[in-house]
Design a protein around this motif. Structure first.
Motif, short mmCIF file in Angstrom:
data_model
loop_
_atom_site.label_atom_id
_atom_site.label_comp_id
_atom_site.label_asym_id
_atom_site.label_seq_id
_atom_site.Cartn_x
_atom_site.Cartn_y
_atom_site.Cartn_z
N VAL A 5 0.86 -1.20 0.00
CA VAL A 5 0.00 0.00 0.00
C VAL A 5 0.89 1.25 0.00
O VAL A 5 0.69 2.19 -0.79
CB VAL A 5 -0.96 0.01 1.21
N ALA A 6 1.93 1.24 0.87
CA ALA A 6 2.84 2.40 0.93
C ALA A 6 3.51 2.61 -0.43
O ALA A 6 3.64 3.74 -0.91
CB ALA A 6 3.88 2.17 2.01
N LYS A 7 3.89 1.51 -1.05
CA LYS A 7 4.61 1.60 -2.34
C LYS A 7 3.71 2.16 -3.44
O LYS A 7 4.12 3.00 -4.23
CB LYS A 7 5.12 0.21 -2.71
N LEU A 8 2.45 1.68 -3.49
CA LEU A 8 1.61 2.19 -4.59
C LEU A 8 1.23 3.64 -4.37
O LEU A 8 1.06 4.40 -5.33
CB LEU A 8 0.43 1.26 -4.89
N CYS A 9 1.15 4.07 -3.10
CA CYS A 9 0.91 5.50 -2.82
C CYS A 9 2.11 6.32 -3.29
O CYS A 9 1.97 7.37 -3.92
CB CYS A 9 0.67 5.74 -1.33
N ASN A 10 3.32 5.84 -2.98
CA ASN A 10 4.52 6.56 -3.42
C ASN A 10 4.58 6.66 -4.94
O ASN A 10 4.85 7.72 -5.49
CB ASN A 10 5.78 5.85 -2.90
N ASN A 11 4.31 5.53 -5.62
CA ASN A 11 4.46 5.56 -7.07
C ASN A 11 3.35 6.33 -7.76
O ASN A 11 3.55 6.85 -8.86
CB ASN A 11 4.60 4.13 -7.62
N LEU A 12 2.19 6.43 -7.11
CA LEU A 12 1.15 7.31 -7.66
C LEU A 12 1.74 8.72 -7.76
O LEU A 12 1.65 9.39 -8.80
CB LEU A 12 -0.08 7.30 -6.75
N ILE A 13 2.40 9.16 -6.69
CA ILE A 13 2.95 10.52 -6.68
C ILE A 13 4.09 10.65 -7.70
O ILE A 13 4.14 11.59 -8.49
CB ILE A 13 3.44 10.89 -5.25
N ALA A 14 4.99 9.65 -7.72
CA ALA A 14 6.16 9.73 -8.62
C ALA A 14 5.73 9.68 -10.09
O ALA A 14 6.27 10.42 -10.93
CB ALA A 14 7.14 8.61 -8.31
N GLY A 15 4.74 8.82 -10.41
CA GLY A 15 4.29 8.67 -11.80
C GLY A 15 3.62 9.94 -12.30
O GLY A 15 3.90 10.43 -13.41
N VAL A 16 2.76 10.50 -11.47
CA VAL A 16 2.06 11.72 -11.85
C VAL A 16 3.07 12.87 -11.97
O VAL A 16 3.02 13.67 -12.92
CB VAL A 16 0.97 12.05 -10.79
N ALA A 17 4.03 12.92 -11.04
CA ALA A 17 5.02 14.01 -11.06
C ALA A 17 5.86 13.96 -12.33
O ALA A 17 6.17 15.00 -12.92
CB ALA A 17 5.91 13.93 -9.82
N MET A 18 6.22 12.76 -12.77
CA MET A 18 7.04 12.66 -13.98
C MET A 18 6.29 13.19 -15.20
O MET A 18 6.87 13.88 -16.06
CB MET A 18 7.49 11.21 -14.22
N VAL A 19 5.00 12.88 -15.28
CA VAL A 19 4.20 13.40 -16.40
C VAL A 19 4.13 14.93 -16.29
O VAL A 19 4.32 15.65 -17.28
CB VAL A 19 2.78 12.77 -16.41
N ALA A 20 3.91 15.45 -15.08
CA ALA A 20 3.80 16.90 -14.89
C ALA A 20 5.11 17.60 -15.27
O ALA A 20 5.11 18.61 -15.97
CB ALA A 20 3.42 17.20 -13.44
N VAL A 21 6.24 17.03 -14.83
CA VAL A 21 7.55 17.63 -15.15
C VAL A 21 7.76 17.61 -16.67
O VAL A 21 8.20 18.61 -17.27
CB VAL A 21 8.69 16.87 -14.41
N SER A 22 7.39 16.51 -17.31
CA SER A 22 7.58 16.39 -18.76
C SER A 22 6.73 17.43 -19.49
O SER A 22 7.21 18.08 -20.43
CB SER A 22 7.20 14.98 -19.24
N GLU A 23 5.49 17.58 -19.09
CA GLU A 23 4.62 18.59 -19.73
C GLU A 23 5.22 19.98 -19.55
O GLU A 23 5.28 20.78 -20.49
CB GLU A 23 3.21 18.52 -19.12
N ALA A 24 5.67 20.28 -18.32
CA ALA A 24 6.20 21.62 -18.03
C ALA A 24 7.44 21.91 -18.90
O ALA A 24 7.55 23.00 -19.49
CB ALA A 24 6.56 21.71 -16.55
#
Ligand code: NAD
Length: 300
Positions: A168-187
């Motif tokens: 559960v902890a891992k999937l919460c972390n990767n939700l944040i990391a995955g979304v952040a990578m897309v956001a950084v790429s768009e920016a």
């Protein structure tokens, strides 16, 4: 102590290497001959099946791609359950669905075998350094028994709760990391479109509220962070397909709990599209490559 290590792929190899360096003996198994041979070159002994590796190990560690692989490596023909002795501890370090961890744990418990889920964060560079963060679900006493082996691979070993809680902890972390990578790429695509130097933008963001671990360590624009996969033609690192899987685990968990999630499914679909355009086995920062602007003739 001898560790039966099953799944000697991208992450498994540096983890095996650290176990060996810290004085553990390792008997390895992987369905892919090339992955097993890589572990043997590091100094592991070979096993012919997961059952055989489990039988020979005082402790069993698995590092496999997804829930289905874990289920089959433990419960399928030639799997861990066929070889492991009563009283042993199995530690699954793969990132999978917490429900599968609980199911596998229950089947092992029927045979008197203990189970910890212990997924990791930190990707290949920290697997190599032996500085992974390891989040553990299961009995605290079992964790203490397994801790020396875990400490050979990671510096932050955190007990999260019962079996499944590490996942559960891992999937919460990767939700944040995955979304952040897309956001950084768009920016960075937008900045590039306006002719802003990505190095200077990185300097600005790293001192501003948009700063994020994935930009600092896994920058999607090549040539900015030397250690980042983007600077090695997006060689993983952490594959797009694996991150899409992890976002899917988060989305499924949210669905079961009836929690509305909006950005995780959007990021997952982008990674899936990137995958179907050839970036699936590249590092997930390659989503930046996929997000190319349309031609200037396209209507806005
Ligand atoms: P990988 O695909 O490189 O390695 C997995 C290995 O498991 C492969 O070599 C495969 O042949 C083997 N395998 C599959 N089924 C098997 C079976 N039944 N028996 C024995 N071996 C089997 O994947 P990876 O990058 O090492 O990732 C492993 C896990 O760690 C995944 O769950 C991933 O999400 C997680 N993870 C990866 C990273 C990373 O940066 N790569 C970081 C954190 C967590």
């Amino acid at each position: 102590m001898k560790v039966g290590f099953i799944g000697t792929g991208t992450m498994g190899q540096p983890m095996v290497n650290n176990l060996l360096k810290k004085g553990f003996a390792v008997v390895g198994y992987d369905v892919a001959p090339a992955a097993l041979e890589a572990a043997l070159r590091l100094g592991a002994a070979p096993a012919g099946s997961a059952a055989e590796a489990a039988k020979q190990g005082d402790l069993v560690i698995t590092m496999l791609p997804s829930s289905a692989h874990v289920e089959s490596a433990y419960l399928g023909p030639g799997g861990v359950l066929e070889g492991v002795a009563r009283g042993r501890i199995c530690v699954d370090m793969s990132t999978i669905d917490p429900g599968t961890s609980r199911r596998v744990a229950a089947r092992l418990r029927e045979r008197g075998v203990r189970f910890l889920d212990a997924p990791v964060s930190g990707a290949v560079p920290r697997a190599v350094e032996g500085t992974l963060t390891i989040m553990v679900g299961g009995d605290a006493r079992d964790l203490e028994e397994a801790r020396p082996a875990l400490a050979a691979m990671g510096t932050n070993v955190i007990h999260v709760g019962d079996v499944g809680a590490g996942e559960v902890a891992k999937l919460c972390n990767n939700l944040i990391a995955g979304v952040a990578m897309v956001a950084v790429s768009e920016a960075f695509r937008i900045a590039e479109g306006f002719g802003v130097d990505p190095k200077i933008l990185t300097q600005v963001i790293s001192k501003s509220s948009g700063s994020t671990w994935v930009m600092e360590h896994g920058h999607p624009v090549p040539g900015i962070v030397e250690k980042a996969a983007s600077s090695r033609d997006y060689a993983p690192g952490f594959m797009t397909d694996l991150m899409a899987k992890d976002l899917g685990l988060a989305v499924n968990a949210a669905r079961e709990l009836r929690i509305p999630v909006a950005v995780a499914p959007a990021a997952q679909q982008l990674l899936r599209l990137a995958s179907s355009h050839g970036f699936g086995r590249k590092d997930f920062s390659s989503v930046y490559r996929f997000l190319e602007p349309s031609s200037r003739e396209a209507p806005v």
